[in-house]
Motif scaffolding. Structure first.
Motif, mmCIF file in Angstrom:
data_model
loop_
_atom_site.group_PDB
_atom_site.id
_atom_site.type_symbol
_atom_site.label_atom_id
_atom_site.label_comp_id
_atom_site.label_asym_id
_atom_site.label_seq_id
_atom_site.Cartn_x
_atom_site.Cartn_y
_atom_site.Cartn_z
ATOM 1 N N TYR A 49 0.831 -1.205 0.000
ATOM 2 C CA TYR A 49 0.000 0.000 0.000
ATOM 3 C C TYR A 49 0.870 1.262 0.000
ATOM 4 N N PHE A 50 1.962 1.225 0.751
ATOM 5 C CA PHE A 50 2.852 2.385 0.813
ATOM 6 C C PHE A 50 3.612 2.564 -0.504
ATOM 7 N N VAL A 51 4.021 1.479 -1.123
ATOM 8 C CA VAL A 51 4.671 1.544 -2.436
ATOM 9 C C VAL A 51 3.696 2.122 -3.457
ATOM 10 N N ASP A 52 2.468 1.611 -3.462
ATOM 11 C CA ASP A 52 1.439 2.090 -4.383
ATOM 12 C C ASP A 52 1.152 3.575 -4.149
ATOM 13 N N GLY A 53 1.049 3.972 -2.884
ATOM 14 C CA GLY A 53 0.800 5.380 -2.555
ATOM 15 C C GLY A 53 1.905 6.297 -3.045
ATOM 16 N N ARG A 54 3.158 5.877 -2.880
ATOM 17 C CA ARG A 54 4.300 6.680 -3.367
ATOM 18 C C ARG A 54 4.279 6.787 -4.887
ATOM 19 N N MET A 55 3.983 5.683 -5.566
ATOM 20 C CA MET A 55 3.936 5.720 -7.043
ATOM 21 C C MET A 55 2.833 6.650 -7.523
ATOM 22 N N GLN A 56 1.674 6.600 -6.880
ATOM 23 C CA GLN A 56 0.563 7.451 -7.292
ATOM 24 C C GLN A 56 0.869 8.923 -7.005
ATOM 25 N N ALA A 57 1.525 9.223 -5.886
ATOM 26 C CA ALA A 57 1.905 10.601 -5.571
ATOM 27 C C ALA A 57 2.919 11.116 -6.600
ATOM 28 N N LYS A 58 3.852 10.279 -7.020
ATOM 29 C CA LYS A 58 4.828 10.667 -8.044
ATOM 30 C C LYS A 58 4.120 10.921 -9.371
ATOM 31 N N ALA A 59 3.172 10.062 -9.723
ATOM 32 C CA ALA A 59 2.408 10.247 -10.966
ATOM 33 C C ALA A 59 1.620 11.557 -10.927
ATOM 34 N N ALA A 60 1.057 11.903 -9.773
ATOM 35 C CA ALA A 60 0.320 13.169 -9.637
ATOM 36 C C ALA A 60 1.255 14.357 -9.840
ATOM 37 N N SER A 61 2.453 14.268 -9.292
ATOM 38 C CA SER A 61 3.451 15.332 -9.460
ATOM 39 C C SER A 61 3.835 15.483 -10.930
ATOM 40 N N LEU A 62 4.071 14.365 -11.597
ATOM 41 C CA LEU A 62 4.426 14.412 -13.019
ATOM 42 C C LEU A 62 3.273 14.956 -13.864
#
Length: 106
Positions: A49-62
């Motif tokens: 869940y934490f890995v997924d959350g970090r990936m989604q936050a990075k995608a939002a930034s991009l």
């Protein structure tokens, strides 16, 4: 601390996750209370869940950076939060996002 109420039955099922309506009872009554809670269907470990959350936050930034370029279609990705409930039996962790009303393209 927050207090949430999660519908026991999902309103949507995907290949990897179930999606449930969630209400943040610690917020004043209104639209800011409404979220979706996403749980992995396959019993993935807590760390996923934490890995997924970090990936989604990075995608939002991009996505924000892409939109600033002014080329192509504008895109937006919701910022997730990972919530872990300590007062529940067993390990309860999930990703929450703001609930969007209306139609949108995934």
């Amino acid at each position: 601390d927050i207090k949430v109420r999660i519908d026991p039955y999902p309103f949507q099922r995907g290949a990897l996750r179930t999606v449930h309506h969630m209400k943040d009872l610690s917020e004043p009554e209104g639209p800011a209370q409404y979220y979706v809670a996403k749980f992995y269907s396959d019993g993935s470990p807590r760390t996923e869940y934490f890995v997924d959350g970090r990936m989604q936050a990075k995608a939002a930034s991009l996505a924000r950076k892409w939109c600033q370029l002014g080329v192509g279609r504008k895109v937006a990705i919701l910022e997730p939060v990972v919530i872990e409930l300590h007062d529940r039996e067993g390990q309860v962790v999930f990703i929450a996002e703001t609930f969007l009303r209306g139609s949108f393209t995934k």
